[in-house]
Motif scaffolding. Structure first.
Motif, mmCIF file in Angstrom:
data_model
loop_
_atom_site.group_PDB
_atom_site.id
_atom_site.type_symbol
_atom_site.label_atom_id
_atom_site.label_comp_id
_atom_site.label_asym_id
_atom_site.label_seq_id
_atom_site.Cartn_x
_atom_site.Cartn_y
_atom_site.Cartn_z
ATOM 1 N N TRP A 98 -3.291 36.435 -8.400
ATOM 2 C CA TRP A 98 -2.213 37.338 -8.786
ATOM 3 C C TRP A 98 -1.474 36.892 -10.047
ATOM 4 N N ASP A 99 -1.668 35.662 -10.487
ATOM 5 C CA ASP A 99 -1.038 35.174 -11.720
ATOM 6 C C ASP A 99 -2.008 35.110 -12.905
ATOM 7 N N LYS A 100 -3.283 35.269 -12.657
ATOM 8 C CA LYS A 100 -4.293 35.086 -13.707
ATOM 9 C C LYS A 100 -4.065 35.973 -14.923
ATOM 10 N N LYS A 101 -3.789 37.242 -14.704
ATOM 11 C CA LYS A 101 -3.643 38.163 -15.833
ATOM 12 C C LYS A 101 -2.472 37.759 -16.727
ATOM 13 N N GLN A 102 -1.331 37.456 -16.123
ATOM 14 C CA GLN A 102 -0.148 37.059 -16.884
ATOM 15 C C GLN A 102 -0.404 35.760 -17.656
ATOM 16 N N VAL A 103 -1.051 34.806 -17.017
ATOM 17 C CA VAL A 103 -1.362 33.526 -17.665
ATOM 18 C C VAL A 103 -2.335 33.754 -18.825
ATOM 19 N N MET A 104 -3.340 34.556 -18.603
ATOM 20 C CA MET A 104 -4.346 34.794 -19.648
ATOM 21 C C MET A 104 -3.738 35.498 -20.861
ATOM 22 N N VAL A 105 -2.857 36.471 -20.615
ATOM 23 C CA VAL A 105 -2.211 37.172 -21.731
ATOM 24 C C VAL A 105 -1.434 36.182 -22.600
ATOM 25 N N LYS A 106 -0.687 35.296 -21.965
ATOM 26 C CA LYS A 106 0.105 34.323 -22.721
ATOM 27 C C LYS A 106 -0.789 33.324 -23.458
ATOM 28 N N LEU A 107 -1.863 32.876 -22.808
ATOM 29 C CA LEU A 107 -2.797 31.956 -23.470
ATOM 30 C C LEU A 107 -3.433 32.609 -24.695
ATOM 31 N N LYS A 108 -3.782 33.881 -24.584
ATOM 32 C CA LYS A 108 -4.354 34.585 -25.741
ATOM 33 C C LYS A 108 -3.360 34.634 -26.890
ATOM 34 N N GLN A 109 -2.085 34.814 -26.580
ATOM 35 C CA GLN A 109 -1.057 34.830 -27.629
ATOM 36 C C GLN A 109 -0.932 33.455 -28.282
ATOM 37 N N ILE A 110 -0.881 32.420 -27.470
ATOM 38 C CA ILE A 110 -0.708 31.060 -27.982
ATOM 39 C C ILE A 110 -1.863 30.663 -28.894
ATOM 40 N N PHE A 111 -3.088 31.031 -28.483
ATOM 41 C CA PHE A 111 -4.277 30.583 -29.211
ATOM 42 C C PHE A 111 -4.822 31.602 -30.217
ATOM 43 N N ALA A 112 -4.126 32.707 -30.418
ATOM 44 C CA ALA A 112 -4.623 33.743 -31.331
ATOM 45 C C ALA A 112 -4.815 33.178 -32.731
ATOM 46 N N PRO A 113 -6.040 33.187 -33.248
ATOM 47 C CA PRO A 113 -6.282 32.589 -34.566
ATOM 48 C C PRO A 113 -5.683 33.386 -35.720
ATOM 49 N N ASP A 114 -5.172 34.591 -35.452
ATOM 50 C CA ASP A 114 -4.607 35.397 -36.529
ATOM 51 C C ASP A 114 -3.120 35.102 -36.777
ATOM 52 N N GLN A 115 -2.595 34.043 -36.163
ATOM 53 C CA GLN A 115 -1.223 33.613 -36.442
ATOM 54 C C GLN A 115 -1.269 32.755 -37.703
ATOM 55 N N TRP A 116 -0.925 33.325 -38.830
ATOM 56 C CA TRP A 116 -1.156 32.650 -40.101
ATOM 57 C C TRP A 116 -0.103 31.604 -40.435
ATOM 58 N N LYS A 117 1.100 31.765 -39.955
ATOM 59 C CA LYS A 117 2.181 30.888 -40.420
ATOM 60 C C LYS A 117 2.643 29.904 -39.356
ATOM 61 N N ILE A 118 1.790 29.533 -38.459
ATOM 62 C CA ILE A 118 2.158 28.575 -37.427
ATOM 63 C C ILE A 118 1.439 27.251 -37.693
ATOM 64 N N THR A 119 2.114 26.170 -37.447
ATOM 65 C CA THR A 119 1.517 24.849 -37.644
ATOM 66 C C THR A 119 0.884 24.373 -36.333
ATOM 67 N N PRO A 120 -0.030 23.417 -36.416
ATOM 68 C CA PRO A 120 -0.586 22.859 -35.180
ATOM 69 C C PRO A 120 0.503 22.280 -34.271
ATOM 70 N N GLU A 121 1.485 21.651 -34.862
ATOM 71 C CA GLU A 121 2.564 21.047 -34.077
ATOM 72 C C GLU A 121 3.385 22.105 -33.339
ATOM 73 N N LYS A 122 3.722 23.174 -34.025
ATOM 74 C CA LYS A 122 4.500 24.255 -33.406
ATOM 75 C C LYS A 122 3.681 24.934 -32.306
ATOM 76 N N ALA A 123 2.400 25.155 -32.565
ATOM 77 C CA ALA A 123 1.548 25.780 -31.551
ATOM 78 C C ALA A 123 1.448 24.895 -30.305
ATOM 79 N N PHE A 124 1.332 23.596 -30.511
ATOM 80 C CA PHE A 124 1.258 22.675 -29.377
ATOM 81 C C PHE A 124 2.577 22.673 -28.602
ATOM 82 N N GLU A 125 3.697 22.733 -29.301
ATOM 83 C CA GLU A 125 5.007 22.808 -28.622
ATOM 84 C C GLU A 125 5.109 24.074 -27.779
ATOM 85 N N THR A 126 4.665 25.195 -28.329
ATOM 86 C CA THR A 126 4.673 26.463 -27.592
ATOM 87 C C THR A 126 3.797 26.354 -26.351
ATOM 88 N N PHE A 127 2.651 25.729 -26.508
ATOM 89 C CA PHE A 127 1.740 25.512 -25.382
ATOM 90 C C PHE A 127 2.398 24.645 -24.308
#
Length: 170
Positions: A98-127
């Motif tokens: 029952w949580d898989k869909k919500q978790v997957m949506v957020k993971l797709k946002q975090i790892f979306a390669p089309d985020q052009w202005k995010i640094t590896p450090e910021k992405a890791f903090e978000t994760f």
């Protein structure tokens, strides 16, 4: 999977591709081992050196434990990118249906390669914030806050034209 005679077994095959300056790829080596290990990776890296590969800028691979140390010992200037698809699958497999869909949506946002202005450090903090939120319900997720997991965000330091090609081994 390897089929021999009438049996099938799981074995490790490492295919190492080199990317030329013109962005074409070439197979540098294919190695076969009974299992996957950092020792085997060290052998593959040494073999590449013997084949006169002098520079490795980036290694994209799955999350084999210790691969970062082996790479640093052999090609210290190389960046490491671990496969985000493997990581996302591992996380989702620890979550109730029952949580898989919500978790997957957020993971797709975090790892979306089309985020052009995010640094590896910021992405890791978000994760890590995502993990902190979900580890309350799923304590095994706590391990994903370890600093080793920063290697899943290396692709964010590269130009936008190649991010989508290097964030996964798939």
């Amino acid at each position: 999977m390897t089929r021999r005679d009438e049996s099938v077994s799981n074995e490790a095959y490492y295919t190492v591709l080199g990317v030329r300056e013109d962005r074409t790829r070439e197979v540098r080596t294919v190695a076969h081992f009974p299992t996957e290990s950092t020792t085997n990776w060290k052998d593959v890296f040494q073999d590449l050196k013997e084949k006169e590969v002098t520079v490795v800028d980036l290694l994209v691979c799955d999350g084999s434990p210790g691969i970062e140390n082996t790479l640093a010992d052999t090609f210290p200037q190389a960046d490491l990118q671990l496969c985000t698809v493997h990581l996302k699958r591992n996380i989702v497999n620890k979550v109730k249906p029952w949580d898989k869909k919500q978790v997957m949506v957020k993971l797709k946002q975090i790892f979306a390669p089309d985020q052009w202005k995010i640094t590896p450090e910021k992405a890791f903090e978000t994760f890590k914030q995502f993990i902190q939120r979900w580890q309350k319900s799923y304590p095994p997720l706590k391990r994903y806050q370890h600093k080793r997991y920063r290697f899943y965000f290396t692709y964010y330091k590269y130009e936008k034209e190649i991010k989508g090609m290097i964030y996964t081994t798939n």
